[in-house]
Design a protein around this motif. Structure first.
Motif, PDB file in Angstrom:
ATOM      1  N   LEU A 107      43.845  23.398  35.683  1.00 53.46           N
ATOM      2  CA  LEU A 107      43.586  24.550  34.811  1.00 53.46           C
ATOM      3  C   LEU A 107      42.247  25.216  35.100  1.00 53.46           C
ATOM      4  O   LEU A 107      42.078  26.409  34.828  1.00 53.46           O
ATOM      5  CB  LEU A 107      43.655  24.127  33.348  1.00 53.46           C
ATOM      6  CG  LEU A 107      45.014  23.632  32.872  1.00 53.46           C
ATOM      7  CD1 LEU A 107      44.964  23.244  31.400  1.00 53.46           C
ATOM      8  CD2 LEU A 107      46.096  24.694  33.091  1.00 53.46           C
ATOM      9  N   THR A 108      41.282  24.459  35.638  1.00 53.30           N
ATOM     10  CA  THR A 108      39.985  25.061  35.966  1.00 53.30           C
ATOM     11  C   THR A 108      40.122  26.200  36.971  1.00 53.30           C
ATOM     12  O   THR A 108      39.619  27.309  36.726  1.00 53.30           O
ATOM     13  CB  THR A 108      39.008  23.992  36.485  1.00 53.30           C
ATOM     14  OG1 THR A 108      38.789  23.022  35.465  1.00 53.30           O
ATOM     15  CG2 THR A 108      37.678  24.618  36.886  1.00 53.30           C
ATOM     16  N   PRO A 109      40.794  25.999  38.123  1.00 49.54           N
ATOM     17  CA  PRO A 109      40.945  27.148  39.031  1.00 49.54           C
ATOM     18  C   PRO A 109      41.762  28.282  38.435  1.00 49.54           C
ATOM     19  O   PRO A 109      41.522  29.448  38.744  1.00 49.54           O
ATOM     20  CB  PRO A 109      41.634  26.539  40.255  1.00 49.54           C
ATOM     21  CG  PRO A 109      42.249  25.275  39.798  1.00 49.54           C
ATOM     22  CD  PRO A 109      41.354  24.771  38.710  1.00 49.54           C
ATOM     23  N   ALA A 110      42.720  27.964  37.562  1.00 46.16           N
ATOM     24  CA  ALA A 110      43.509  29.024  36.924  1.00 46.16           C
ATOM     25  C   ALA A 110      42.614  29.919  36.071  1.00 46.16           C
ATOM     26  O   ALA A 110      42.713  31.154  36.116  1.00 46.16           O
ATOM     27  CB  ALA A 110      44.620  28.411  36.067  1.00 46.16           C
ATOM     28  N   ALA A 111      41.719  29.295  35.299  1.00 50.89           N
ATOM     29  CA  ALA A 111      40.799  30.071  34.466  1.00 50.89           C
ATOM     30  C   ALA A 111      39.838  30.892  35.323  1.00 50.89           C
ATOM     31  O   ALA A 111      39.561  32.062  35.026  1.00 50.89           O
ATOM     32  CB  ALA A 111      40.019  29.136  33.547  1.00 50.89           C
ATOM     33  N   LEU A 112      39.320  30.300  36.388  1.00 51.03           N
ATOM     34  CA  LEU A 112      38.398  31.020  37.270  1.00 51.03           C
ATOM     35  C   LEU A 112      39.075  32.221  37.923  1.00 51.03           C
ATOM     36  O   LEU A 112      38.476  33.291  38.051  1.00 51.03           O
ATOM     37  CB  LEU A 112      37.858  30.067  38.336  1.00 51.03           C
ATOM     38  CG  LEU A 112      36.941  28.948  37.841  1.00 51.03           C
ATOM     39  CD1 LEU A 112      36.667  27.952  38.966  1.00 51.03           C
ATOM     40  CD2 LEU A 112      35.632  29.519  37.298  1.00 51.03           C
ATOM     41  N   LEU A 113      40.327  32.056  38.338  1.00 50.22           N
ATOM     42  CA  LEU A 113      41.056  33.154  38.968  1.00 50.22           C
ATOM     43  C   LEU A 113      41.351  34.271  37.965  1.00 50.22           C
ATOM     44  O   LEU A 113      41.254  35.456  38.296  1.00 50.22           O
ATOM     45  CB  LEU A 113      42.352  32.639  39.587  1.00 50.22           C
ATOM     46  CG  LEU A 113      42.190  31.824  40.863  1.00 50.22           C
ATOM     47  CD1 LEU A 113      43.484  31.100  41.201  1.00 50.22           C
ATOM     48  CD2 LEU A 113      41.763  32.712  42.027  1.00 50.22           C
ATOM     49  N   ALA A 114      41.735  33.882  36.750  1.00 50.65           N
ATOM     50  CA  ALA A 114      42.035  34.892  35.737  1.00 50.65           C
ATOM     51  C   ALA A 114      40.805  35.728  35.424  1.00 50.65           C
ATOM     52  O   ALA A 114      40.871  36.963  35.333  1.00 50.65           O
ATOM     53  CB  ALA A 114      42.568  34.221  34.473  1.00 50.65           C
ATOM     54  N   LEU A 115      39.656  35.077  35.259  1.00 52.12           N
ATOM     55  CA  LEU A 115      38.410  35.810  35.004  1.00 52.12           C
ATOM     56  C   LEU A 115      37.954  36.568  36.240  1.00 52.12           C
ATOM     57  O   LEU A 115      37.503  37.717  36.162  1.00 52.12           O
ATOM     58  CB  LEU A 115      37.325  34.835  34.545  1.00 52.12           C
ATOM     59  CG  LEU A 115      37.571  34.138  33.206  1.00 52.12           C
ATOM     60  CD1 LEU A 115      36.505  33.080  32.952  1.00 52.12           C
ATOM     61  CD2 LEU A 115      37.593  35.144  32.066  1.00 52.12           C
ATOM     62  N   GLY A 116      38.071  35.930  37.397  1.00 54.97           N
ATOM     63  CA  GLY A 116      37.621  36.550  38.634  1.00 54.97           C
ATOM     64  C   GLY A 116      38.410  37.777  39.015  1.00 54.97           C
ATOM     65  O   GLY A 116      37.888  38.671  39.695  1.00 54.97           O
ATOM     66  N   ALA A 117      39.676  37.863  38.586  1.00 55.88           N
ATOM     67  CA  ALA A 117      40.481  39.042  38.883  1.00 55.88           C
ATOM     68  C   ALA A 117      39.865  40.295  38.277  1.00 55.88           C
ATOM     69  O   ALA A 117      40.009  41.397  38.814  1.00 55.88           O
ATOM     70  CB  ALA A 117      41.898  38.849  38.359  1.00 55.88           C
ATOM     71  N   PHE A 118      39.159  40.143  37.146  1.00 55.61           N
ATOM     72  CA  PHE A 118      38.527  41.292  36.484  1.00 55.61           C
ATOM     73  C   PHE A 118      37.058  41.455  36.890  1.00 55.61           C
ATOM     74  O   PHE A 118      36.580  42.574  37.056  1.00 55.61           O
ATOM     75  CB  PHE A 118      38.612  41.125  34.963  1.00 55.61           C
ATOM     76  CG  PHE A 118      40.017  41.164  34.440  1.00 55.61           C
ATOM     77  CD1 PHE A 118      40.641  42.379  34.170  1.00 55.61           C
ATOM     78  CD2 PHE A 118      40.732  39.989  34.226  1.00 55.61           C
ATOM     79  CE1 PHE A 118      41.936  42.429  33.680  1.00 55.61           C
ATOM     80  CE2 PHE A 118      42.028  40.033  33.724  1.00 55.61           C
ATOM     81  CZ  PHE A 118      42.635  41.255  33.456  1.00 55.61           C
ATOM     82  N   TRP A 119      36.355  40.331  37.049  1.00 54.96           N
ATOM     83  CA  TRP A 119      34.919  40.404  37.259  1.00 54.96           C
ATOM     84  C   TRP A 119      34.513  40.270  38.722  1.00 54.96           C
ATOM     85  O   TRP A 119      33.463  40.765  39.125  1.00 54.96           O
ATOM     86  CB  TRP A 119      34.210  39.300  36.449  1.00 54.96           C
ATOM     87  CG  TRP A 119      34.351  39.462  34.975  1.00 54.96           C
ATOM     88  CD1 TRP A 119      34.762  40.587  34.299  1.00 54.96           C
ATOM     89  CD2 TRP A 119      34.095  38.474  33.981  1.00 54.96           C
ATOM     90  NE1 TRP A 119      34.775  40.363  32.952  1.00 54.96           N
ATOM     91  CE2 TRP A 119      34.358  39.079  32.711  1.00 54.96           C
ATOM     92  CE3 TRP A 119      33.661  37.152  34.007  1.00 54.96           C
ATOM     93  CZ2 TRP A 119      34.209  38.389  31.508  1.00 54.96           C
ATOM     94  CZ3 TRP A 119      33.494  36.473  32.806  1.00 54.96           C
ATOM     95  CH2 TRP A 119      33.774  37.083  31.585  1.00 54.96           C
ATOM     96  N   GLY A 120      35.306  39.564  39.522  1.00 58.50           N
ATOM     97  CA  GLY A 120      34.905  39.303  40.894  1.00 58.50           C
ATOM     98  C   GLY A 120      33.670  38.409  40.922  1.00 58.50           C
ATOM     99  O   GLY A 120      33.369  37.690  39.970  1.00 58.50           O
ATOM    100  N   GLY A 121      32.946  38.450  42.015  1.00 60.51           N
ATOM    101  CA  GLY A 121      31.679  37.740  42.105  1.00 60.51           C
ATOM    102  C   GLY A 121      31.785  36.232  42.056  1.00 60.51           C
ATOM    103  O   GLY A 121      32.817  35.658  42.435  1.00 60.51           O
ATOM    104  N   PRO A 122      30.734  35.556  41.570  1.00 59.81           N
ATOM    105  CA  PRO A 122      30.662  34.085  41.619  1.00 59.81           C
ATOM    106  C   PRO A 122      31.820  33.380  40.921  1.00 59.81           C
ATOM    107  O   PRO A 122      32.262  32.322  41.367  1.00 59.81           O
ATOM    108  CB  PRO A 122      29.327  33.778  40.920  1.00 59.81           C
ATOM    109  CG  PRO A 122      28.512  35.006  41.099  1.00 59.81           C
ATOM    110  CD  PRO A 122      29.482  36.150  41.058  1.00 59.81           C
ATOM    111  N   VAL A 123      32.312  33.951  39.813  1.00 60.26           N
ATOM    112  CA  VAL A 123      33.432  33.312  39.109  1.00 60.26           C
ATOM    113  C   VAL A 123      34.651  33.244  40.024  1.00 60.26           C
ATOM    114  O   VAL A 123      35.320  32.207  40.122  1.00 60.26           O
ATOM    115  CB  VAL A 123      33.771  34.088  37.817  1.00 60.26           C
ATOM    116  CG1 VAL A 123      35.029  33.524  37.174  1.00 60.26           C
ATOM    117  CG2 VAL A 123      32.615  34.024  36.844  1.00 60.26           C
TER     118      VAL A 123
END
Length: 334
Positions: free
Chosen positions: A11-27
């Motif tokens: 679930l950790t990579p799933a959360a990072l990908l979901a946030l990263g899709a909008f924010w990009g960058g380090p997340v």
């Protein structure tokens, strides 16, 4: 392994990908590390406690299946419209690794569940990966004919991965269709061949990607699906390379045993892939929940964790240099 370890690892990579899709960058950049590289460190550390009862883990399995269906269109949208430059490349890698390393094992577990709702969810995930036929080929062909020449997904000794890949894809498509047709004919009209659903569903989804995101979106969808499928096939390649069941005097093959699948150690890489490296036990007990899978005595063991061996398989000369001597050592039972 406790269910908490599986949940954190998947679930950790799933959360990072979901946030990263909008924010990009380090997340976003942290996502491929979490799913594709963190095992290098974590597998060397002591794993979580093995004490207590092992749960079935169906709740997490259902959540992971639904996440594939949610994150796949999100990935196509983000890569088509929002992410650019290095973020685009990292996003493509991160989403592709998540679908391949987490989505494939989740769908695989789902199609083995007796609960029809879970099984149908697994079918939907494979159709979303444009790989619906794997549902039939895996259950009806691979499990019956593993480690024999009749299984397209059991690579013979000496066959490199890049030659194996198209043979396994085409061979499993045909073999799965033939197996479903045989069942349909025996059922005398009480059963339908699901292949029109697999193919039709894939066509509808590709059309949806084209209409929603244009030719670029369709190309990205096809690229993600190809990456996801290739990870499943390299896993099959690694986990069965060169192993063969002996033919008995009556012409049948010996029963499937621990020596007919390659297994791997490493607790974190196993958590990410829902215990896929404990492959012998899965073939012996296909319906056994993934948290309960074990390494049975006599298992054939890979020299490194499954992700490392999958990378090695991409370079056939190096793969054969490492694995063929191990096969020779197993000659009496391989």
């Amino acid at each position: 392994m406790r269910l908490t370890a599986f949940a954190l690892a998947t679930l950790t990579p799933a959360a990072l990908l979901a946030l990263g899709a909008f924010w990009g960058g380090p997340v976003l950049w942290a996502a491929p590390v979490a799913v594709g590289a963190l095992w290098v460190v974590m597998d060397r550390l002591p794993g979580p406690s093995q004490s207590g009862e092992f749960p079935a883990g169906d709740g997490l399995l259902a959540l992971l299946g639904l996440l594939q269906l949610l994150l796949l269109p999100l990935a196509v949208w983000a890569l088509s419209t929002r992410l650019h430059g290095a973020d685009w490349l990292i996003g493509l890698i991160g989403f592709g690794l998540f679908f391949g390393q987490v989505g494939n094992p989740a769908a695989h577990e789902l199609i083995h569940r007796a609960d029809r709702r879970l099984m149908r969810l697994g079918v939907a995930v494979y159709i979303a990966f444009l790989f619906g036929h794997h549902t039939s080929a895996h259950r009806l062909v691979h499990h019956s004919h593993v480690a024999t020449p009749h299984d397209p997904n059991s690579a013979r000794r000496g066959l490199g991965f890049w030659r194996f890949l198209p043979r396994a894809w085409i061979g499993s498509f045909r073999a799965g269709y033939a197996a479903e047709e045989a069942l349909r004919l025996r059922a005398a009209g009480r059963r339908l061949n699901p292949y029109p659903l697999y193919v039709g569903g894939a066509l509808v989804l590709m059309l949806g990607a084209l209409v929603s995101f244009g030719p670029r979106g369709l190309a990205i969808y096809l690229l993600l699906a190809a990456h996801t499928q290739s990870q499943l096939l390299v896993s099959d390649y690694v986990q069965h390379y060169g192993l063969r069941r002996a033919r008995l005097p009556d012409g049948r093959f010996e029963p499937v045993g621990p020596a007919h699948s390659w297994n791997a150690t490493g607790w974190y890489s196993a958590a990410v892939t829902l215990n896929a490296p404990r492959h012998s036990d899965h073939h012996a007990h296909p319906s056994r929940p993934y948290p309960q899978l074990q390494l049975p005595p006599g298992s054939a063991l890979l020299p490194a964790p499954l992700p490392a061996m999958a990378l090695l398989a991409l370079v056939p000369p190096l793969w054969r240099r490492v694995m063929d001597p191990r096969l020779a050592a197993l000659a009496p039972r391989a």
